[in-house]
Design a protein around this motif. Structure first.
Motif, PDB file in Angstrom:
ATOM      1  N   THR A  71      41.987 -79.942  18.825  1.00 60.48           N
ATOM      2  CA  THR A  71      42.200 -78.824  19.750  1.00 60.48           C
ATOM      3  C   THR A  71      42.500 -79.353  21.146  1.00 60.48           C
ATOM      4  O   THR A  71      42.147 -80.481  21.488  1.00 60.48           O
ATOM      5  N   ARG A  72      43.178 -78.501  21.921  1.00 62.64           N
ATOM      6  CA  ARG A  72      43.394 -78.767  23.352  1.00 62.64           C
ATOM      7  C   ARG A  72      43.051 -77.489  24.093  1.00 62.64           C
ATOM      8  O   ARG A  72      43.440 -76.392  23.638  1.00 62.64           O
ATOM      9  N   GLU A  73      42.357 -77.607  25.210  1.00 67.12           N
ATOM     10  CA  GLU A  73      42.186 -76.437  26.076  1.00 67.12           C
ATOM     11  C   GLU A  73      43.489 -76.306  26.852  1.00 67.12           C
ATOM     12  O   GLU A  73      43.797 -77.149  27.703  1.00 67.12           O
ATOM     13  N   ALA A  74      44.281 -75.272  26.536  1.00 61.16           N
ATOM     14  CA  ALA A  74      45.648 -75.201  27.033  1.00 61.16           C
ATOM     15  C   ALA A  74      46.060 -73.747  27.239  1.00 61.16           C
ATOM     16  O   ALA A  74      45.811 -72.906  26.374  1.00 61.16           O
ATOM     17  N   HIS A  75      46.690 -73.494  28.361  1.00 63.38           N
ATOM     18  CA  HIS A  75      47.216 -72.152  28.640  1.00 63.38           C
ATOM     19  C   HIS A  75      48.738 -72.180  28.645  1.00 63.38           C
ATOM     20  O   HIS A  75      49.346 -73.224  28.911  1.00 63.38           O
ATOM     21  N   SER A  76      49.328 -71.006  28.392  1.00 60.59           N
ATOM     22  CA  SER A  76      50.796 -70.948  28.443  1.00 60.59           C
ATOM     23  C   SER A  76      51.232 -71.092  29.910  1.00 60.59           C
ATOM     24  O   SER A  76      50.465 -70.759  30.824  1.00 60.59           O
ATOM     25  N   PRO A  77      52.468 -71.594  30.141  1.00 61.33           N
ATOM     26  CA  PRO A  77      52.908 -71.863  31.517  1.00 61.33           C
ATOM     27  C   PRO A  77      52.836 -70.653  32.450  1.00 61.33           C
ATOM     28  O   PRO A  77      52.610 -70.808  33.646  1.00 61.33           O
ATOM     29  N   ASP A  78      52.991 -69.422  31.901  1.00 63.84           N
ATOM     30  CA  ASP A  78      52.896 -68.248  32.794  1.00 63.84           C
ATOM     31  C   ASP A  78      51.451 -67.775  32.981  1.00 63.84           C
ATOM     32  O   ASP A  78      51.215 -66.764  33.658  1.00 63.84           O
ATOM     33  N   LEU A  79      50.509 -68.491  32.406  1.00 63.52           N
ATOM     34  CA  LEU A  79      49.064 -68.199  32.516  1.00 63.52           C
ATOM     35  C   LEU A  79      48.701 -66.796  32.026  1.00 63.52           C
ATOM     36  O   LEU A  79      47.641 -66.282  32.380  1.00 63.52           O
ATOM     37  N   SER A  80      49.560 -66.206  31.173  1.00 62.07           N
ATOM     38  CA  SER A  80      49.257 -64.853  30.678  1.00 62.07           C
ATOM     39  C   SER A  80      48.019 -64.842  29.781  1.00 62.07           C
ATOM     40  O   SER A  80      47.417 -63.791  29.564  1.00 62.07           O
ATOM     41  N   ASP A  81      47.639 -66.021  29.259  1.00 61.48           N
ATOM     42  CA  ASP A  81      46.440 -66.101  28.412  1.00 61.48           C
ATOM     43  C   ASP A  81      45.238 -66.658  29.183  1.00 61.48           C
ATOM     44  O   ASP A  81      44.249 -67.076  28.581  1.00 61.48           O
ATOM     45  N   CYS A  82      45.332 -66.661  30.504  1.00 64.83           N
ATOM     46  CA  CYS A  82      44.214 -67.163  31.318  1.00 64.83           C
ATOM     47  C   CYS A  82      43.631 -66.006  32.118  1.00 64.83           C
ATOM     48  O   CYS A  82      44.250 -65.529  33.078  1.00 64.83           O
ATOM     49  N   PRO A  83      42.445 -65.536  31.749  1.00 63.31           N
ATOM     50  CA  PRO A  83      41.880 -64.406  32.486  1.00 63.31           C
ATOM     51  C   PRO A  83      41.656 -64.802  33.957  1.00 63.31           C
ATOM     52  O   PRO A  83      41.227 -65.924  34.232  1.00 63.31           O
ATOM     53  N   PRO A  84      41.954 -63.886  34.898  1.00 61.71           N
ATOM     54  CA  PRO A  84      41.716 -64.210  36.312  1.00 61.71           C
ATOM     55  C   PRO A  84      40.295 -64.715  36.561  1.00 61.71           C
ATOM     56  O   PRO A  84      40.079 -65.598  37.400  1.00 61.71           O
ATOM     57  N   ALA A  85      39.322 -64.195  35.820  1.00 65.97           N
ATOM     58  CA  ALA A  85      37.931 -64.642  36.027  1.00 65.97           C
ATOM     59  C   ALA A  85      37.787 -66.134  35.760  1.00 65.97           C
ATOM     60  O   ALA A  85      36.975 -66.813  36.388  1.00 65.97           O
TER      61      ALA A  85
ATOM     62  N   ARG B 225      43.016 -75.407  40.735  1.00 66.59           N
ATOM     63  CA  ARG B 225      42.729 -74.372  39.740  1.00 66.59           C
ATOM     64  C   ARG B 225      43.659 -74.516  38.555  1.00 66.59           C
ATOM     65  O   ARG B 225      44.702 -75.174  38.658  1.00 66.59           O
ATOM     66  N   ILE B 226      43.316 -73.854  37.441  1.00 61.41           N
ATOM     67  CA  ILE B 226      44.185 -73.871  36.260  1.00 61.41           C
ATOM     68  C   ILE B 226      45.591 -73.432  36.681  1.00 61.41           C
ATOM     69  O   ILE B 226      45.751 -72.444  37.407  1.00 61.41           O
ATOM     70  N   GLY B 227      46.587 -74.206  36.272  1.00 56.96           N
ATOM     71  CA  GLY B 227      47.985 -73.879  36.591  1.00 56.96           C
ATOM     72  C   GLY B 227      48.496 -74.590  37.826  1.00 56.96           C
ATOM     73  O   GLY B 227      49.704 -74.691  38.027  1.00 56.96           O
ATOM     74  N   ASP B 228      47.586 -75.102  38.684  1.00 56.58           N
ATOM     75  CA  ASP B 228      48.032 -75.852  39.868  1.00 56.58           C
ATOM     76  C   ASP B 228      48.578 -77.213  39.444  1.00 56.58           C
ATOM     77  O   ASP B 228      48.227 -77.735  38.380  1.00 56.58           O
TER      78      ASP B 228
ATOM     79  N   LYS C  20      43.973 -73.840  22.582  1.00 54.96           N
ATOM     80  CA  LYS C  20      43.006 -72.745  22.704  1.00 54.96           C
ATOM     81  C   LYS C  20      42.850 -72.335  24.172  1.00 54.96           C
ATOM     82  O   LYS C  20      42.652 -73.183  25.031  1.00 54.96           O
ATOM     83  N   PRO C  21      42.935 -71.034  24.443  1.00 55.47           N
ATOM     84  CA  PRO C  21      42.814 -70.582  25.830  1.00 55.47           C
ATOM     85  C   PRO C  21      41.361 -70.431  26.286  1.00 55.47           C
ATOM     86  O   PRO C  21      41.099 -70.261  27.468  1.00 55.47           O
ATOM     87  N   GLY C  22      40.428 -70.470  25.337  1.00 55.94           N
ATOM     88  CA  GLY C  22      39.025 -70.311  25.693  1.00 55.94           C
ATOM     89  C   GLY C  22      38.268 -71.600  25.499  1.00 55.94           C
ATOM     90  O   GLY C  22      38.855 -72.659  25.264  1.00 55.94           O
ATOM     91  N   LYS C  23      36.963 -71.526  25.575  1.00 54.71           N
ATOM     92  CA  LYS C  23      36.122 -72.685  25.317  1.00 54.71           C
ATOM     93  C   LYS C  23      35.992 -72.914  23.811  1.00 54.71           C
ATOM     94  O   LYS C  23      35.976 -74.052  23.349  1.00 54.71           O
ATOM     95  N   GLY C  24      35.871 -71.828  23.063  1.00 55.10           N
ATOM     96  CA  GLY C  24      35.703 -71.957  21.619  1.00 55.10           C
ATOM     97  C   GLY C  24      37.034 -72.119  20.893  1.00 55.10           C
ATOM     98  O   GLY C  24      38.057 -71.548  21.294  1.00 55.10           O
ATOM     99  N   ALA C  25      37.009 -72.888  19.799  1.00 50.90           N
ATOM    100  CA  ALA C  25      38.234 -73.178  19.034  1.00 50.90           C
ATOM    101  C   ALA C  25      38.705 -71.980  18.216  1.00 50.90           C
ATOM    102  O   ALA C  25      39.842 -71.963  17.730  1.00 50.90           O
ATOM    103  N   PHE C  26      37.836 -70.966  18.042  1.00 52.25           N
ATOM    104  CA  PHE C  26      38.196 -69.837  17.185  1.00 52.25           C
ATOM    105  C   PHE C  26      38.725 -68.647  17.973  1.00 52.25           C
ATOM    106  O   PHE C  26      39.332 -67.747  17.393  1.00 52.25           O
TER     107      PHE C  26
END
Ligand code: C5J
Length: 222
Positions: free
Chosen positions: A69-83, A93-96, A128-134
């Motif tokens: 697994t990789r902790e990874a977000h899409s380039p537009d950060l649409s899968d990264c909650p603002p929180a 920050r994530i995306g910088d 995975k966009p979260g901490k958990g792999a599922f």
């Protein structure tokens, strides 16, 4: 097969077991990456690479399924909650743009799995966009299609993405075992506490064992 583990021996069959390596990516492990810019001592994490590589190679040799697994977000950060992006007061920050490309963004150099553990053909790689792999990955379905019921875990960091993934797996009915010397935290006390939490109360989350116990089980089966 049987691994001498805590809180009691762990029984598994090769064909229904996968080795899951969590987030062994450059930004967390290599000097000069994101982890180090946060002030962490990445040498703690680098130290598990030889044992993890030995376990991975033995598992491959035995013909077992491997998941990375990789902790990874899409380039537009649409899968990264603002929180997640806005929490705390970090310099990056994530995306910088970080020292190895955009932080935790898929496809960037820092987001790749370290060379020593790089995936090979036939292995599953999960972003995975979260901490958990599922969470939001489809991993459960992929494992179900392959008849997997048991999961051996390694990776970083022990108390964050590894523990979250083990708990998610536990709730989905998998028997999970954490390879003690194939996981690490930037905070050693958190690793110790996590190992204790996993195997408490008769294995409330699962089992733990040194990788030597896995190698011994594979050797005696060969
Ligand atoms: C992981 C983190 N992989 N600590 N991420 O544990 O943010």
């Amino acid at each position: 097969m049987r691994i001498e583990a805590l809180p009691f021996p762990y029984e598994f069959e090769l064909k229904s077991t996968a080795l899951v390596l969590i987030d062994m990516q450059r930004d967390f492990i290599e000097p000069g990456g994101f982890g180090e810019t946060l002030g962490n001592d990445v040498s703690l994490l680098e130290a598990i690479v030889p044992a993890t590589k030995a376990a991975l190679e033995a598992w491959r040799e035995a013909g077992g399924l491997v998941v990375h697994t990789r902790e990874a977000h899409s380039p537009d950060l649409s899968d990264c909650p603002p929180a997640k992006r806005n929490r705390g007061n970090p310099t990056l920050r994530i995306g910088d743009e970080g020292p190895m490309g955009r932080i935790l963004v898929a496809g960037e150099p820092g987001n790749q799995i370290i060379d020593a553990l790089a995936p090979v053909d036939g292995e599953i790689v999960i972003d995975k966009p979260g901490k958990g792999a599922f969470y939001a990955t489809g991993l459960h379905e992929l494992l179900q299609q392959r008849g997997i019921t048991h999961l051996l875990f390694g990776g970083v960091t022990t108390e964050v993405c590894v523990q979250t993934s083990m708990r998610e797996a536990n709730d989905r009915g998998y028997d999970g075992l954490l390879l003690e010397d194939c996981t690490e935290s930037y905070f050693p006390a958190f690793k110790t506490a996590t190992l204790a939490m996993i195997r408490a109360q008769g294995g409330i989350v699962g089992w733990t064992a040194p990788s030597a116990a896995l190698l011994a089980a594979l050797n005696s089966a060969a």
